[in-house]
Design an enzyme around this catalytic site. Sequence first.
Site, short mmCIF file in Angstrom:
data_model
loop_
_atom_site.label_atom_id
_atom_site.label_comp_id
_atom_site.label_asym_id
_atom_site.label_seq_id
_atom_site.Cartn_x
_atom_site.Cartn_y
_atom_site.Cartn_z
N HIS A 1 0.85 -1.19 0.00
CA HIS A 1 0.00 0.00 0.00
C HIS A 1 0.88 1.24 0.00
O HIS A 1 1.64 1.45 0.94
CB HIS A 1 -0.88 0.00 1.25
CG HIS A 1 -2.07 0.90 1.14
ND1 HIS A 1 -1.95 2.20 0.76
CD2 HIS A 1 -3.38 0.69 1.34
CE1 HIS A 1 -3.16 2.77 0.75
NE2 HIS A 1 -4.03 1.86 1.10
N LYS B 1 -11.16 7.97 -9.50
CA LYS B 1 -10.39 9.20 -9.71
C LYS B 1 -10.73 9.83 -11.06
O LYS B 1 -10.78 11.05 -11.21
CB LYS B 1 -8.90 8.88 -9.63
CG LYS B 1 -7.97 10.01 -9.99
CD LYS B 1 -6.54 9.61 -9.70
CE LYS B 1 -5.56 10.55 -10.36
NZ LYS B 1 -5.39 10.26 -11.78
#
EC number: 4.1.1.31
Length: 880
Positions: free
Chosen positions: A148, A554
Amino acid sequence: MTRLDVPSPAPAQATDGLAQDTALLSDALNSVLEEQAGRMFASRLQWLFKTAAAVRAGDEGAAERLVAYLRGVPDESVEPIIRACSLELQLANIAEERERARRRRQYDQTGATQRESLAETAQILRDRNIDIGPLMGKLQIEHVLTAHPTEATRRSVLDHQWDVAGLLDKLDDPRTGHARRRHLLSELREDLTLWWQTDELRRVRPKVEDEVRRNLFFFEAVLFDAIPAVLDEIEHELGVNLVQPVLTYGSWTGGDMDGHPEVGADTLASALALHRSTALTLLRTRVDKLAQSFSHSSLRVPVSQELEDSLAQDAQELPTAPVLRRPHREWEPLRTKLGFVHHRLGNTLTPRGREPGYADAQALAIDLRLVLAHVNSRHVASGSIRRLLWQVEVFGFHLAGIDIRQGANVVREATGATLPGFADADEPGRMALLTEALESGRRGITHDPGGEAGELLRVLDTVALSAEAFGPQSVPAFVISMTERPSDVLAAHWLAQRARATSLRMVPLFETRQALEEAPATMASLYAVEPYLTHLRTQANRQTVMVGYSDSGKDTGYVASTWALYNAQEQLAAQAKELDLQLELFHGRGGSPSRGGGRTYRAILAQPEGTVEGRIRITEQGETIAARYADEELAQRSLEQTVSAVLLASALPNPPIKVEWREEMARLSLVSRQKYRGLVYDDPEFIRFFNQIAPIAELSQLNIGSRPPSRKGSSAVESLRAIPWVFAWMQNRVLLTSWYGAGESLASGDLEMQREMFRDWPFFTGLIGTLEMALFKTDLGVAERYLSLVDDDIAERFWSDLKAEHEAVVERVLAITNQQRLLEQTPALQARLEHRNPWIDPLSHLQVELLRRLRAGRDEARGPLLATITGIAAGMRNTG
């Protein structure tokens, strides 16, 4: 009755355990802070907490006092305040996790059926007279752990967290007496002191190998033993005998090259070796433990000729095995056999001369099944040796298959450098070239193009070697990021065939709205290519397709992204069914709502009809991994929820979707997308607003992930990775990516129709539920403090629009759900989230002040500022 309407009993009676644990941990920390930082500091911290709570309650005077105090804190005094608030938030997380484990035990003790459990699932299926057998035959669930880029917790801090959680669990034991309790509290204060004295921030950015080792820790500490427990629960509750493991694990760490300059052939080879050594070490430990308990006498268990021959062969092939020196080895045949197994595993891990090890995990399983056949008891047969065999079947010698991932642009570059004519051809020409090359076996020219393309070729060579050395399951898939056209996938397949990585299956990743809309046409073109269909036949007619929540969100905003994902999955499933192919959808979910986060159980049940069919692949990232696998009980609970949801999604039909519902979703998608893109992409001043109101530039300086935050080193929204993009909006409490565009689109629609959709369409129920969670975590009151960092000429223009859109979406969500307050129907969750705010709020106010200082040239504010980022991440949890 829909999938989401399955009946469940009321949850067990709530206890005050969470409040007690929270108070106990806070008291212990306060004692540590008094010793380490002084009584005045500890007292001031309590004042901060109470003042922040008063601000929450609407006390304007308290707000002025809080901001004035924080602005006056000198640089050298800021860092301890931040660390203390951050530590309080992490302790709150631990208390909540222990409460989840406690509630699970309460259900187990009382015999009540817990919601979303395997017991509830079994009852639902029985009530509908659904045959569980065929369902279990096709059940396959794979979780893929990824690195991550914004995971903020150090491994050393994780160790302290687990130590504290373990002590809290012991303190909760009703058998604990006064003396024992005093000793445990002393240990707790010791652990908290060590934690307080540990750096929360990494001094250097982690390497890829650090991220590999971090994920391996969860296998070592939790998953290796949690999986057999879940499989046992499946058999018990559903009344089945599993003939194949239905749970498997994958990983991206070490193989995810996309936009990551440090990942390549060397990191893949290193990760494969680490996976193998970890798996073999874990298996050796379990075999050794089994040998200690398997003291069967040859007088009490039958010894077959097969076992005798096997022992004789072991003695001949393994002359240095320690078990040969045991005086009782002839009278304890099963213990002796396990001693030889242990020694062979050691040879597999570290080869010793000419003594053989195991060629693969299947050879180990054969030896263990031989032992199983001689235990002479169903009680023993269903015990520890059965669990060990499950571990061998699930984890093998590879532990978790490592996918490789690279962007389609790099695939094109590598193909163009090695297949003459490809680079200059149009799409039909490229497909024709690739088809001919695959049919003829043409390998193109030997050429190292250098850069990312050259590294991809070396990685594929490594994959081919790994298949020979470790088996094809060690690197099972090639994920092609940003897939836009059929030749992207076919080119990746040709490159794999060229490298003789023939077992590697192709996984197109559709991420943008346009790519998702064109995905069915892209796959149709691939399915029409005979060499590609031949490849699918070697994969048991299975095609894995990955859908990306992050970049689609996004690109187009939450509502439009969610609808595009739904449509793409629905069409891809129907298409595969027509061709008699097994479609496995791979969900690239993150922790935050705009990246597919939220409750996995409800998300799976809300999937389109026919898209699950017993198979699913899901990514797990960063803090999501830590939250779900904090300990074995929580891991088991998380896994049984996923298994239950997949079974129900596969067995229970969703109600028919009305035409007018689809039309309304299409309208919502269009309006929300236009609103979102009008702000984020079309307004030339937006990027300046974003860079000022969010700590995105400062985030790139935080050593929290080995991957750069941007794909191309550019500050433009287009090149910024989706995860840090979301992370930055979480930090300033705006959470723009999770709701912007939903207000105008929902408010301009038919309220009664939307209420009907919410009530009767699981997809829309999930969409609104996730939106509600995001809105509850959004705090424009705190976020407005960040507005002081923005240039006056743009601040009010953007802020007025954000406030209006936020008010519109909150008002509409409340109207759709018939609530007066967000999360009104889940008061326990509401209270838990609100409890965190008085500790998060001071960090947010401090972050604003430190951003102001750093941007004014005061570099001494950098360290404390970065500490606020990790602290807020701990409080918000689903950060990126």
